[in-house]
Design a protein around this motif. Sequence first.
Motif, PDB file in Angstrom:
ATOM      1  N   ALA A 193      35.787  42.988  37.990  1.00 44.41           N
ATOM      2  CA  ALA A 193      35.415  44.399  37.862  1.00 44.41           C
ATOM      3  C   ALA A 193      36.615  45.237  37.442  1.00 44.41           C
ATOM      4  O   ALA A 193      36.491  46.150  36.611  1.00 44.41           O
ATOM      5  N   ALA A 194      37.789  44.924  37.997  1.00 46.21           N
ATOM      6  CA  ALA A 194      39.003  45.657  37.632  1.00 46.21           C
ATOM      7  C   ALA A 194      39.345  45.431  36.166  1.00 46.21           C
ATOM      8  O   ALA A 194      39.745  46.365  35.451  1.00 46.21           O
ATOM      9  N   THR A 195      39.191  44.188  35.706  1.00 44.11           N
ATOM     10  CA  THR A 195      39.478  43.871  34.300  1.00 44.11           C
ATOM     11  C   THR A 195      38.557  44.656  33.372  1.00 44.11           C
ATOM     12  O   THR A 195      38.996  45.222  32.362  1.00 44.11           O
ATOM     13  N   VAL A 196      37.278  44.702  33.718  1.00 42.58           N
ATOM     14  CA  VAL A 196      36.314  45.445  32.894  1.00 42.58           C
ATOM     15  C   VAL A 196      36.646  46.932  32.914  1.00 42.58           C
ATOM     16  O   VAL A 196      36.573  47.613  31.878  1.00 42.58           O
ATOM     17  N   TRP A 197      37.020  47.447  34.075  1.00 38.84           N
ATOM     18  CA  TRP A 197      37.385  48.866  34.171  1.00 38.84           C
ATOM     19  C   TRP A 197      38.552  49.185  33.231  1.00 38.84           C
ATOM     20  O   TRP A 197      38.528  50.193  32.521  1.00 38.84           O
ATOM     21  N   LEU A 198      39.564  48.333  33.232  1.00 36.88           N
ATOM     22  CA  LEU A 198      40.725  48.572  32.376  1.00 36.88           C
ATOM     23  C   LEU A 198      40.342  48.482  30.895  1.00 36.88           C
ATOM     24  O   LEU A 198      40.871  49.233  30.065  1.00 36.88           O
ATOM     25  N   GLU A 199      39.427  47.574  30.566  1.00 36.41           N
ATOM     26  CA  GLU A 199      38.946  47.489  29.186  1.00 36.41           C
ATOM     27  C   GLU A 199      38.192  48.765  28.813  1.00 36.41           C
ATOM     28  O   GLU A 199      38.334  49.280  27.692  1.00 36.41           O
ATOM     29  N   ALA A 200      37.401  49.276  29.751  1.00 35.70           N
ATOM     30  CA  ALA A 200      36.666  50.516  29.508  1.00 35.70           C
ATOM     31  C   ALA A 200      37.629  51.687  29.347  1.00 35.70           C
ATOM     32  O   ALA A 200      37.410  52.582  28.518  1.00 35.70           O
ATOM     33  N   ASP A 201      38.694  51.674  30.126  1.00 37.01           N
ATOM     34  CA  ASP A 201      39.709  52.724  30.042  1.00 37.01           C
ATOM     35  C   ASP A 201      40.346  52.737  28.652  1.00 37.01           C
ATOM     36  O   ASP A 201      40.517  53.795  28.031  1.00 37.01           O
ATOM     37  N   GLU A 202      40.688  51.556  28.148  1.00 33.14           N
ATOM     38  CA  GLU A 202      41.285  51.460  26.812  1.00 33.14           C
ATOM     39  C   GLU A 202      40.300  51.918  25.742  1.00 33.14           C
ATOM     40  O   GLU A 202      40.678  52.615  24.787  1.00 33.14           O
ATOM     41  N   ALA A 203      39.042  51.525  25.895  1.00 31.63           N
ATOM     42  CA  ALA A 203      38.023  51.925  24.922  1.00 31.63           C
ATOM     43  C   ALA A 203      37.834  53.438  24.935  1.00 31.63           C
ATOM     44  O   ALA A 203      37.650  54.068  23.880  1.00 31.63           O
TER      45      ALA A 203
ATOM     46  N   GLU B 244      39.028  58.063  35.558  1.00 28.66           N
ATOM     47  CA  GLU B 244      38.817  58.012  36.998  1.00 28.66           C
ATOM     48  C   GLU B 244      37.359  58.309  37.302  1.00 28.66           C
ATOM     49  O   GLU B 244      36.629  58.868  36.473  1.00 28.66           O
ATOM     50  N   LEU B 245      36.952  57.906  38.487  1.00 25.50           N
ATOM     51  CA  LEU B 245      35.595  58.159  38.953  1.00 25.50           C
ATOM     52  C   LEU B 245      35.672  59.262  39.991  1.00 25.50           C
ATOM     53  O   LEU B 245      36.290  59.097  41.036  1.00 25.50           O
ATOM     54  N   ILE B 246      35.095  60.388  39.703  1.00 27.25           N
ATOM     55  CA  ILE B 246      35.171  61.536  40.596  1.00 27.25           C
ATOM     56  C   ILE B 246      34.553  61.198  41.949  1.00 27.25           C
ATOM     57  O   ILE B 246      33.510  60.554  42.030  1.00 27.25           O
ATOM     58  N   ASP B 247      35.237  61.624  42.986  1.00 27.13           N
ATOM     59  CA  ASP B 247      34.841  61.429  44.381  1.00 27.13           C
ATOM     60  C   ASP B 247      35.181  60.045  44.912  1.00 27.13           C
ATOM     61  O   ASP B 247      34.841  59.721  46.046  1.00 27.13           O
TER      62      ASP B 247
ATOM     63  N   VAL C 242      31.187  49.801  27.478  1.00 25.79           N
ATOM     64  CA  VAL C 242      31.915  48.600  27.905  1.00 25.79           C
ATOM     65  C   VAL C 242      31.416  48.143  29.271  1.00 25.79           C
ATOM     66  O   VAL C 242      31.162  46.954  29.499  1.00 25.79           O
ATOM     67  N   LEU C 243      31.259  49.079  30.181  1.00 21.44           N
ATOM     68  CA  LEU C 243      30.782  48.745  31.520  1.00 21.44           C
ATOM     69  C   LEU C 243      29.367  48.166  31.469  1.00 21.44           C
ATOM     70  O   LEU C 243      29.066  47.171  32.145  1.00 21.44           O
TER      71      LEU C 243
ATOM     72  N   ILE D 212      28.651  45.840  34.798  1.00 19.64           N
ATOM     73  CA  ILE D 212      29.450  46.379  35.902  1.00 19.64           C
ATOM     74  C   ILE D 212      29.203  47.882  35.997  1.00 19.64           C
ATOM     75  O   ILE D 212      29.245  48.589  34.987  1.00 19.64           O
ATOM     76  N   THR D 213      28.949  48.375  37.190  1.00 19.18           N
ATOM     77  CA  THR D 213      28.812  49.817  37.353  1.00 19.18           C
ATOM     78  C   THR D 213      30.201  50.448  37.416  1.00 19.18           C
ATOM     79  O   THR D 213      31.199  49.771  37.693  1.00 19.18           O
ATOM     80  N   ALA D 214      30.250  51.745  37.172  1.00 21.09           N
ATOM     81  CA  ALA D 214      31.532  52.446  37.243  1.00 21.09           C
ATOM     82  C   ALA D 214      32.124  52.337  38.650  1.00 21.09           C
ATOM     83  O   ALA D 214      33.338  52.166  38.816  1.00 21.09           O
ATOM     84  N   LEU D 215      31.280  52.414  39.657  1.00 23.74           N
ATOM     85  CA  LEU D 215      31.760  52.316  41.033  1.00 23.74           C
ATOM     86  C   LEU D 215      32.356  50.939  41.307  1.00 23.74           C
ATOM     87  O   LEU D 215      33.418  50.819  41.924  1.00 23.74           O
ATOM     88  N   GLN D 216      31.686  49.883  40.836  1.00 22.99           N
ATOM     89  CA  GLN D 216      32.220  48.532  41.023  1.00 22.99           C
ATOM     90  C   GLN D 216      33.567  48.379  40.324  1.00 22.99           C
ATOM     91  O   GLN D 216      34.496  47.772  40.860  1.00 22.99           O
ATOM     92  N   GLY D 217      33.671  48.929  39.121  1.00 24.47           N
ATOM     93  CA  GLY D 217      34.926  48.844  38.391  1.00 24.47           C
ATOM     94  C   GLY D 217      36.047  49.574  39.098  1.00 24.47           C
ATOM     95  O   GLY D 217      37.164  49.062  39.233  1.00 24.47           O
ATOM     96  N   ALA D 218      35.754  50.786  39.569  1.00 28.97           N
ATOM     97  CA  ALA D 218      36.768  51.574  40.265  1.00 28.97           C
ATOM     98  C   ALA D 218      37.195  50.894  41.558  1.00 28.97           C
ATOM     99  O   ALA D 218      38.384  50.817  41.876  1.00 28.97           O
ATOM    100  N   GLU D 219      36.233  50.378  42.303  1.00 29.43           N
ATOM    101  CA  GLU D 219      36.568  49.711  43.559  1.00 29.43           C
ATOM    102  C   GLU D 219      37.366  48.435  43.307  1.00 29.43           C
ATOM    103  O   GLU D 219      38.252  48.079  44.086  1.00 29.43           O
ATOM    104  N   GLY D 220      37.049  47.740  42.211  1.00 32.13           N
ATOM    105  CA  GLY D 220      37.825  46.553  41.859  1.00 32.13           C
ATOM    106  C   GLY D 220      39.268  46.911  41.563  1.00 32.13           C
ATOM    107  O   GLY D 220      40.198  46.223  41.991  1.00 32.13           O
TER     108      GLY D 220
END
Length: 251
Positions: free
Chosen positions: A64-74, A95-98, A25-26, A31-39
């Motif tokens: 980025a936050a929207t994409v992260w949440l979509e990735a979370d659901e997926a 979650e993104l470790i660290d 999804v990312l 969108i990178t995982a870091l961008q999604g998490a920061e969003g």
Amino acid sequence: MELRLNIEGAKTQELARGIAAAEAVLARAGITALQGAEGLFALEGWDIKGFPEDDRPTEEEDRAATVWLEADEAAAAACCAGWPEEKVPHHQIMELIDVPRTKLQAEAIPDTWPERKQLYPDVVKRLEITTGPDRQIDFDIAFVLGWVPERPTLDRVEPLSEDGDRIPFFTSDLAQVEEMARKALKDWTIEIDRDPCDAHVFNPAASDDGDELRMAAWRDFNGSFHMEKPPANPAIALTLAMMRGQSMHFE
């Protein structure tokens, strides 16, 4: 940094399947995982601060936050494919470790975050049992929420917030607490009872199983009770309901 899923009972191969789905999804969204998490952190931080107009997330952070949440659901769907419906999580599991899980944690002074996190359940418990207004509880709420840089005590000069205001009277001033609640949750329903004292805060658009979008001080939405006796006054009731809604940020 790497993605991690927090799903109770999931096997290693199921978790790997979920992470692969999230990464897909990312990748499709660029969108990178870091961008999604920061969003997401930016969005959560805006929520915690009461949605101030001058601190609104940027369009990039919001996307980025929207994409992260979509990735979370997926991730949840892929990991839990074939599971009984009641075992499939309906809350955020990725979650993104660290990377700090909330902007509140990210902005907190590093050596005070553990104290804030540890103090949160204590504050909720004291709100449940206090017999009336308690200025120390007011101070502790402000500290837990990151409004002041260190924990105030009654034997010292009262600190001011970052905006130069006095710490709110969470346990005594219903009008002040209600104003903050309605500003933070503009489209939500806020119900306050006085005899007995209780408060319910919920998003009317949420489904019945959206527990994270429904907060109660004393009598929960299913008829059960959070504690034996109702809160001491309406201000404490509303503050208690709002503090219960912060629990996800202190897990």
